[in-house]
Design a protein around this motif. Structure first.
Motif, PDB file in Angstrom:
ATOM      1  N   SER A 200      -3.562   6.079  -8.049  1.00 26.20           N
ATOM      2  CA  SER A 200      -2.916   6.951  -7.070  1.00 26.20           C
ATOM      3  C   SER A 200      -3.096   6.437  -5.647  1.00 26.20           C
ATOM      4  O   SER A 200      -4.215   6.120  -5.221  1.00 26.20           O
ATOM      5  CB  SER A 200      -3.504   8.362  -7.164  1.00 26.20           C
ATOM      6  OG  SER A 200      -3.040   9.169  -6.109  1.00 26.20           O
ATOM      7  N   LYS A 232       2.533   7.165  -6.846  1.00 25.71           N
ATOM      8  CA  LYS A 232       2.420   8.490  -6.237  1.00 25.71           C
ATOM      9  C   LYS A 232       3.664   9.304  -6.547  1.00 25.71           C
ATOM     10  O   LYS A 232       4.783   8.907  -6.220  1.00 25.71           O
ATOM     11  CB  LYS A 232       2.245   8.409  -4.712  1.00 25.71           C
ATOM     12  CG  LYS A 232       1.681   9.703  -4.116  1.00 25.71           C
ATOM     13  CD  LYS A 232       0.211   9.850  -4.454  1.00 25.71           C
ATOM     14  CE  LYS A 232      -0.447  11.074  -3.828  1.00 25.71           C
ATOM     15  NZ  LYS A 232      -0.126  12.335  -4.535  1.00 25.71           N
ATOM     16  N   ASN A 238       0.751  15.695  -8.935  1.00 24.78           N
ATOM     17  CA  ASN A 238       0.884  14.235  -8.979  1.00 24.78           C
ATOM     18  C   ASN A 238       1.018  13.720 -10.413  1.00 24.78           C
ATOM     19  O   ASN A 238       0.648  12.597 -10.715  1.00 24.78           O
ATOM     20  CB  ASN A 238      -0.312  13.543  -8.292  1.00 24.78           C
ATOM     21  CG  ASN A 238      -0.111  12.034  -8.133  1.00 24.78           C
ATOM     22  OD1 ASN A 238       0.994  11.569  -7.847  1.00 24.78           O
ATOM     23  ND2 ASN A 238      -1.176  11.266  -8.329  1.00 24.78           N
ATOM     24  N   ASN A 249       4.102  12.987   0.715  1.00 22.66           N
ATOM     25  CA  ASN A 249       2.923  12.120   0.545  1.00 22.66           C
ATOM     26  C   ASN A 249       2.588  11.253   1.761  1.00 22.66           C
ATOM     27  O   ASN A 249       1.704  10.394   1.671  1.00 22.66           O
ATOM     28  CB  ASN A 249       3.113  11.187  -0.659  1.00 22.66           C
ATOM     29  CG  ASN A 249       3.101  11.916  -1.976  1.00 22.66           C
ATOM     30  OD1 ASN A 249       2.272  12.794  -2.204  1.00 22.66           O
ATOM     31  ND2 ASN A 249       4.031  11.559  -2.859  1.00 22.66           N
TER      32      ASN A 249
END
Length: 352
Positions: A200, A232, A238, A249
Motif C-alpha cells: 500500500s 492504492k 483500500n 489518496n
C-alpha cells in the motif's frame, strides 16, 4: 489490495532532476488479468480457474494503445508457470500461453510488466519465511529473466501484494530475485520492488517497506531502475472490492510518499488502483489521484489501473471494454481518468 479469486528499461533521473517539473508521466495503462485467476491472498492458485485473455487480451491491448496508453501489467500465478512443480523449470506449454500475451504487449506498448501474482506466498506459505526458499524464488525469476533479457520494454514485477511478512526477511527475498534477474542478463530493465501490507502506498513508509527495500541493490551496488511498487485503492478499506470511492489518496498516501521519494532520490510506480467504472465518486477521486501523479512525475513513473483482460464488464472494478473483437468501447472511468489524465484530456476535474 483486491481480494477477488479471479483473481523500455530507462534509468531513473539523475539526482539533480528530483524535485524539478517533468513533462509528464512516462507510463499509463491497465492490468490485463486472467492468468492470475484462481490465485488468492494465501498464495493458492487453482489452475482450473485460470482464464487466459487470449485474443480478447490482444485486442484490448491494441485498443488501449490506440487510445493513447502505453503500459500493461500482465499478472500470472507462479503455480501456472511451473505447472504446480515448485522449484522446477518453467512449463513449456503454460509459458507459451502466457508469452503470447507478453508478445502482444511488446509489439505495441512501451512497458510490459511480468507480474507474479502470489502475495509473497506459495500454497499458503511465505517465501523465505517457512515456505518456498529464496533459492526457489530466485530460480523462477532467473528463468523468466533469461527469456526476456533482450527485451528492454519488459519490467519485472517481483511479487504482487506481499502481506503479513517480516519486512526485513522479505527484503532479503526481494534481493535474491533482483540478483537473479540481473545475473540472468536483464541488466537494465525496470524491476518493481513490492512492500508489505499489500504494498500500500499509504503505509509504504510507516510499515518499514521503504526503509527495508532501500537496501536492495543491483549486483554493482547501485539502485538504478529499482523502482518502488505501490498499490492504492480508493474505497473505504483500500480493498478494491467496493464500487464507490471515498478518497483521492493524495494527502494520506501520495503526497507523503512523494516527499520521501524526493528526499531519498527514489521513484515509485502505481501498478494497481481503480474504482467503480461509472460511480461519480470514483470518476472524481481517481482522476484527481492520477492527476497528482502526473503533476509529480519526477518521482512517479506511471500507473497501471485494475483491471481489464478476462474480467466481465460487470466486475466491480471492471476496465474491460464493451464490445468484441476490434469493435471496443471504453468504460467511462477509463475514458475520463485512466486515458484522460495520461493523454492530457482530463482538465480541472471535468474530464473530456
Amino acid at each position: 489490495m483486491k481480494t477477488t479469486n479471479f483473481a523500455l528499461g530507462l534509468a531513473i533521473p539523475a539526482a539533480s532532476t528530483f524535485g524539478q517539473a517533468q513533462a509528464a508521466l512516462r507510463y499509463g495503462g491497465v492490468n490485463i488479468a486472467g492468468f492470475d485467476f484462481g490465485c488468492d491472498t494465501s498464495g493458492n492458485c487453482v489452475l482450473s480457474e485460470i482464464a487466459p485473455p487470449g485474443a480478447n487480451g490482444t485486442h484490448q491491448i491494441d485498443h488501449f494503445v490506440s487510445e493513447g496508453l502505453n503500459a500493461f501489467r500482465l499478472p500470472v500465478g507462479w503455480q501456472f508457470l511451473v505447472n504446480n512443480n515448485l522449484g522446477g523449470t518453467l512449463d513449456s506449454n503454460n509459458l507459451a500461453q502466457y508469452d503470447g500475451l507478453v508478445q502482444s504487449c511488446l509489439s505495441v506498448a512501451q512497458l510490459c510488466i511480468v507480474d507474479i501474482h502470489n502475495y509473497a506466498r506459495y500454497n499458503g506459505a511465505i517465501i523465505g519465511q517457512g515456505g518456498p526458499t529464496n533459492a526457489q524464488f530466485a530460480s523462477l525469476w532467473s528463468q523468466l529473466a533469461k527469456k526476456y533479457a533482450s527485451q528492454p520494454k519488459i519490467a519485472f514485477g517481483v511479487m504482487n501484494e506481499p502481506h503479513d511478512t517480516n519486512i526485513a526477511e522479505w527484503a532479503v527475498s526481494v534481493q535474491a530475485a533482483v540478483t537473479a534477474i540481473r545475473n540472468a542478463g536483464a541488466s537494465s530493465q525496470i524491476i518493481l520492488l513490492p512492500g508489505n501490507d499489500y504494498t500500500s502506498a499509504g503505509s509504504y513508509i510507516s510499515d518499514g517497506s521503504a526503509a527495508a527495500l532501500s537496501n536492495v541493490t543491483n549486483p554493482n551496488g547501485s539502485t538504478t531502475n529499482l523502482i518502488f511498487d505501490v498499490h492504492k485503492y480508493l474505497d473505504s478499506d483500500n480493498s478494491g472490492t467496493h464500487s464507490n470511492c471515498v478518497t483521492n489518496n493524495i494527502d494520506s498516501a501520495f503526497s507523503p510518499l512523494a516527499t520521501y521519494l524526493r528526499q531519498n532520490k527514489r521513484q515509485a510506480f502505481l501498478s494497481e488502483t481503480g474504482g467503480g467504472p461509472t460511480d461519480p465518486t470514483c470518476l472524481t477521486n481517481l482522476c484527481q489521484q492520477l492527476e497528482y501523479l502526473q503533476e509529480n512525475s519526477d518521482v512517479y513513473l506511471g500507473y497501471t489501473s485494475w483491471a481489464a483482460g478476462s474480467f466481465a464488464t460487470s466486475y466491480t472494478l471492471s476496465e474491460t471494454p464493451f464490445g468484441s473483437g476490434t469493435a471496443l468501447t471504453d468504460q467511462e472511468l477509463v475514458t475520463q481518468c485512466v486515458v484522460g489524465v495520461f493523454t492530457g484530456k482530463y482538465t480541472n476535474g471535468t474530464g473530456q
